[in-house]
Structure formats: C-alpha cells, structure tokens
Enzyme design. Structure first.
Site, PDB file in Angstrom:
ATOM      1  N   TYR A  67      43.805  46.678  37.813  1.00  0.00           N
ATOM      2  CA  TYR A  67      43.734  45.232  37.634  1.00  0.00           C
ATOM      3  C   TYR A  67      42.260  44.844  37.408  1.00  0.00           C
ATOM      4  CZ  TYR A  67      43.012  40.443  39.008  1.00  0.00           C
ATOM      5  OH  TYR A  67      42.567  39.149  39.034  1.00  0.00           O
ATOM      6  N   ARG A  77      40.213  30.894  62.961  1.00  0.00           N
ATOM      7  CA  ARG A  77      39.567  31.991  62.213  1.00  0.00           C
ATOM      8  C   ARG A  77      39.876  33.326  62.890  1.00  0.00           C
ATOM      9  NH1 ARG A  77      34.743  33.353  63.353  1.00  0.00           N
ATOM     10  NH2 ARG A  77      33.759  31.314  63.525  1.00  0.00           N
ATOM     11  N   LYS A  89      52.002  37.483  44.569  1.00  0.00           N
ATOM     12  CA  LYS A  89      52.986  37.976  43.602  1.00  0.00           C
ATOM     13  C   LYS A  89      54.393  37.999  44.211  1.00  0.00           C
ATOM     14  CE  LYS A  89      49.423  38.923  40.833  1.00  0.00           C
ATOM     15  NZ  LYS A  89      48.254  38.795  41.672  1.00  0.00           N
ATOM     16  N   ASP A 116      47.167  50.038  46.300  1.00  0.00           N
ATOM     17  CA  ASP A 116      47.517  48.665  45.937  1.00  0.00           C
ATOM     18  C   ASP A 116      49.001  48.684  45.538  1.00  0.00           C
ATOM     19  OD1 ASP A 116      48.031  46.301  44.563  1.00  0.00           O
ATOM     20  OD2 ASP A 116      46.052  46.208  43.652  1.00  0.00           O
TER      21      ASP A 116
HETATM   22  C1  PLP Z   1      47.530  44.877  40.993  1.00  0.00           C
HETATM   23  C2  PLP Z   1      46.799  43.691  41.566  1.00  0.00           C
HETATM   24  N1  PLP Z   1      46.137  43.819  42.720  1.00  0.00           N
HETATM   25  C3  PLP Z   1      45.479  42.792  43.271  1.00  0.00           C
HETATM   26  C4  PLP Z   1      45.437  41.558  42.668  1.00  0.00           C
HETATM   27  C5  PLP Z   1      44.651  40.463  43.322  1.00  0.00           C
HETATM   28  O1  PLP Z   1      45.486  39.503  43.892  1.00  0.00           O
HETATM   29  P1  PLP Z   1      45.087  37.979  44.077  1.00  0.00           P
HETATM   30  O2  PLP Z   1      45.156  37.333  42.746  1.00  0.00           O
HETATM   31  O3  PLP Z   1      46.089  37.466  45.046  1.00  0.00           O
HETATM   32  O4  PLP Z   1      43.696  37.944  44.587  1.00  0.00           O
HETATM   33  C6  PLP Z   1      46.123  41.367  41.458  1.00  0.00           C
HETATM   34  C7  PLP Z   1      46.145  40.083  40.735  1.00  0.00           C
HETATM   35  O5  PLP Z   1      45.445  39.156  40.912  1.00  0.00           O
HETATM   36  C8  PLP Z   1      46.805  42.469  40.889  1.00  0.00           C
HETATM   37  O6  PLP Z   1      47.432  42.369  39.735  1.00  0.00           O
HETATM   38  N1  LIG Z   2      40.849  34.423  36.038  1.00  0.00           N
HETATM   39  C1  LIG Z   2      41.415  35.374  36.954  1.00  0.00           C
HETATM   40  C2  LIG Z   2      42.537  36.107  36.320  1.00  0.00           C
HETATM   41  C3  LIG Z   2      43.581  36.472  37.316  1.00  0.00           C
HETATM   42  S1  LIG Z   2      44.704  37.717  36.765  1.00  0.00           S
HETATM   43  C4  LIG Z   2      45.932  37.703  38.006  1.00  0.00           C
HETATM   44  C5  LIG Z   2      46.821  38.893  38.078  1.00  0.00           C
HETATM   45  N2  LIG Z   2      46.323  39.928  38.898  1.00  0.00           N
HETATM   46  C6  LIG Z   2      47.276  39.475  36.807  1.00  0.00           C
HETATM   47  O1  LIG Z   2      47.218  40.707  36.639  1.00  0.00           O
HETATM   48  O2  LIG Z   2      47.759  38.728  35.953  1.00  0.00           O
HETATM   49  C7  LIG Z   2      40.346  36.337  37.384  1.00  0.00           C
HETATM   50  O3  LIG Z   2      39.260  36.322  36.785  1.00  0.00           O
HETATM   51  O4  LIG Z   2      40.533  37.073  38.339  1.00  0.00           O
END
Ligand code: PLP
Ligand SMILES: N[C@@H](CCSC[C@H](N)C(=O)O)C(=O)O
Length: 444
Positions: free
Chosen positions: A130, A78, A229, A204
């Site tokens: 997002y 951890r 990603k 981000d």
């Molecule tokens: C622009 C952006 N930032 C952060 C995240 C969060 O990443 P994670 O799904 O790995 O938690 C996502 C998608 O999930 C995203 O599209």
């Molecule tokens: N059920 C998920 C959806 C994840 S979306 C992942 C990604 N960032 C995208 O833009 O496609 C949630 O509720 O977070």
C-alpha cells in the site's frame, strides 16, 4: 454500564484474568456465553457481553476524557477508556490474540509497530505495498536511520538473500495491494526467525480481515489492519487494529499509544464495534460478488488478479492460508487512457480510494492510493500504470456486471462479438483507436 467497583475478594484475586485467560482489565468484558462451547467466528463476531448497570444491549459510549478518583482502572481516555477496552477485548477474541489494541487509523497502527524499531535496524518487506505503508517506511529510512529492503516477497529465495541477523522486522502484506500477490506467511516467518530469533514478523491483514485469515496462527508475531476497511465496512470511520499473542509485546505496543495519544476515540470505538458485528455477512456477500465479477472480466479476455480465480499463479498457496479470496481485484487494459475512460464511465462503482465498504469502488492505484510512490519506483517495481482496482460491495451482482459492461463498452476497451457478446481488445487495437468499436459504445 458501570465499571463496577466490586469489593469481592474473588474479583480482586482474578482482577487481570478474563474467562479466556486474557491478562487485561476485567471490565467491561465482552465474551461468549461461558458454557464451554466454541462458537464459529460468525457467531463470535456478533456476541458481546457487558456488565452494564442497565443491561444496555449496545455498549455505551463513554464520552469522557477523565474518570474521577485515584488508582482506578481508568483515569484518562488517552490511557484507556471502557468503550475502547470493550472493543479491544472483542477484537482479541475474534483475532485469536492475547491482546488487541485499537488506534486512530491503519497507518497509526503501523506507526505504533515501527516505534519498536531503533536506528540501524533492518526491515525486510515487499515490492508491492500500500502506498501509505511505503511512504512511512521511506520516511523512517530518511529520518529514523532504519534500513528497508524491498524485495519480491512471493520469491522466498529473494527474501532469503536480504535476511540477516540484523533483520529486526519483516513486514508482509498478503494479498498485496494492488497487485494481489500472495505471500507465504509460514515459510517467510520461519525464515525471518531463523535469521534472527528476535525478529518480529508483522502482517498487514487489511485485505482479508480476521474473518478470512489469521496471520498469528501462521507464524506472525504481530498482525495489524486498517479498521477503516472491512472491519467497519461503511467508510464512516478511520481506525487501526494491532494484535499479538505475546503479552510483553502487547505492553510494548501499548506504550506509544498511551505516550502519543493515538488510541481510538470512544465514539469511533463504538462505530467499529457495531461494524464488526456484520463482518461475516458483508464479507460473504462481497466475495461472492467479487468472484462473479472476476470471472466475468476474465471470461471476456482481461488479465485479472484475484486469488479466487484458478488462474492466479499462487491460487493453492492462498487457499492453504486463507478461508476466502476477499473482494478486491485488479485488472489491466493495456492502455492508461482506456483505463481512465473505464473508471470515468462507471456509474454504480464510485471512483474512490479505499476498500472494504458495502459500496463498490473503482480506482486507478497509480493516480490515487499509490500516487505517493514516485513513477520511477512504480516502474522499477512493475506496477502497471494502467492497472484498475475494483473493490466489490454488497449490491446486486447483475447490476454491478451491467455497470462494468457499459463502462467497458463506452471506454472502447472491448469489441462487440458477432454473437452479441463482448471481448477485450488487444492493447494495440486500443491504442490505435478502433473507430468501429468506439461508435457502438456511446451509450450502454
Ligand atoms: C493494505 C493497507 N494497509 C493499511 C492501510 C492504512 O489504513 P488507514 O487508511 O486506515 O490508515 C491501507 C489503506 O489506507 C491499506 O490499503
Ligand atoms: N490520500 C491518501 C490515499 C489513501 S489510499 C487508501 C487505501 N489504503 C487504498 O488502498 O485505497 C494517502 O495519501 O494516504
């Protein structure tokens, strides 16, 4: 790979400095060959060095929760793990950061960053974000006493209007997900720091990855991204990365990781490190495919949002701060029903959330990635319900275009021209259901 106990006095004296000057545990130390030459990012991504006792070419996975002994570099995973440290040092190198930290997801990365906030703090952020980011910020407003201002971050005057000495954080996405709006990182960073010199500008960088954009060089204090990603690239691992050039900030960010235990597991660290090595080749191919697809769609009359297109309203701004357009785009059809039919008719494009994968994906953000933003807020923020997001992979581009073309035809989103080409239908025709078009569309 041994974490060598080296009794040399020289090693002791320089215990916390690696050859790049990073003030981090010295072992294991991925770095470039120390011949003074600065390599390009594509080379740096691939090259890692470790002082493994057996000269393992691939960094070993230290699948151990504990480490024996007392007062050693590692005691408990951890708090720290050699595989994770190796990845963090590699990321710090490629992100041009003093320190990088890896956690269990992109959202965990944002969670770690928002632990810097206190009740009463004000956050200035975008109106296109997002969905999960929006969700976490909303939770902090209702449960953490944080005040969040959502404004159009493409408009510096709108941002200026909500900045004040109470602004403790500015959180930016560029390009935004899913509207692909471009945010001027240097201008907004200066404005935030002018309003409050202690304000932290957080970017981000998930949409572009460090291969295409380095927010820390553009005025940001913290950069984070979802390693799920582009960094990993295969949709087989969840991960998040946080990086900064400020050593004290690095320590403050490490604290909640150790305190809560969201550090990336050894196996996932290994997977992410493996993915990073192919980032350059994947990204080059993905964005070349994306450019061709964006031009295909635009050439047939669709309104396409992609910063590789000259028609993007912030094309020049994007290219002033990034080295590429990435491989995500969105477009509208004028009808939610037509958009649904396109998504369902695609075969090669998988219907899936996320992006950055080697496979191409298609989605309707309002139903999927951004469904956690309620419909009224989506409307207020001008997020079109019919918007389709494409995330382009490394397949052969002509196969991708063929697949899209057949999906557009089957969905009745286009009409066949007299020359045998296709042309986007006016949304009024689409809603009216031009029977003629539908008839020619059943099979590709
Ligand atoms: C622009 C952006 N930032 C952060 C995240 C969060 O990443 P994670 O799904 O790995 O938690 C996502 C998608 O999930 C995203 O599209
Ligand atoms: N059920 C998920 C959806 C994840 S979306 C992942 C990604 N960032 C995208 O833009 O496609 C949630 O509720 O977070």
């Amino acid at each position: 790979m041994a974490a060598p106990v080296n009794p040399s006095p020289l090693n002791k004296a320089f215990k916390h400095l690696d050859i790049d000057g990073h003030d981090l545990p010295p072992s294991p130390a991925p770095s470039s060959p120390g011949n003074g030459k600065k390599y390009t990012l594509a080379t740096e991504l691939v090259y890692t060095e470790s002082n493994d006792q057996y000269n393992a070419s691939s960094v070993p996975i230290y699948q151990s929760a504990t480490f024996k002994g007392e007062g050693n570099e590692y005691d408990y995973t951890r708090s720290g793990n050699p595989t994770r440290t190796h990845l963090e040092r590699h990321l710090a190198k490629i992100m041009g950061a003093h320190r990088a930290l890896v956690v269990s997801s992109g959202m965990a990365a944002l969670d770690v960053i928002t632990r810097l906030l206190k009740p009463g703090d004000e956050v200035v952020t975008g109106d296109d974000l997002y969905g999960g980011t929006n969700r976490l910020l909303k939770f902090l407003t209702t449960h953490g006493g944080i005040i969040v201002h959502h404004v159009d971050t493409t408009n510096p005057a709108a941002v200026q209007a909500v900045l004040s000495p109470k602004t403790t954080m500015m959180l930016l996405e560029t390009p935004t997900n899913p509207l692909m709006k471009i945010v001027d990182i240097p201008t907004l960073s200066s404005a935030a720091h002018a309003a409050n010199p202690a304000a932290l500008v957080v970017v981000d960088n998930t949409m572009l990855s460090p291969y295409l954009q380095n927010p820390l060089d553009l005025g940001a204090d913290i950069v984070y991204e979802s390693g799920t990603k582009y960094l990993s690239g295969h949709h087989d691992v969840m991960a998040g990365v946080v990086a900064t050039n400020d050593p004290q900030l690095g320590d403050r960010l490490y604290f909640p990781i150790n305190a809560s235990g969201c550090g990336l597991s050894p196996f996932d660290s290994w997977l992410l490190l493996r993915g990073i090595k192919t980032l350059a080749v994947r990204m080059e191919k993905q964005q070349a495919n994306a450019q061709a697809i964006a031009e295909f769609l635009e050439g047939h009359g669709f309104k396409v949002r992609y910063p590789g297109l000259k028609s993007h309203p912030q094309y020049d701004l994007h290219w002033s701060q990034a080295r590429g357009a990435g491989a995500v785009m969105s477009f509208e059809t004028g009808s939610t029903a037509v958009s649904e039919r396109i998504v369902e008719a695609a075969r090669l494009f998988a219907i899936s959330v996320s992006f950055g994968c080697v496979n191409s994906l298609i989605s309707m953000p309002c139903r999927m990635s951004h469904a956690s933003i309620d419909a009224a807020t989506r409307k207020e923020r001008s997020l079109p319900e019919d918007i389709i997001r494409l995330c382009i992979g490394i397949e052969d581009v002509s196969d991708l275009i063929d697949d899209l073309q057949q999906a557009l035809v089957r969905a009745g989103a286009v009409r066949i021209t007299t020359e045998g080409g296709i042309q986007a239908l006016d949304s009024r025709d689409v809603e009216g259901g031009t029977a003629q078009t539908r008839q020619v569309t059943d099979e590709p």
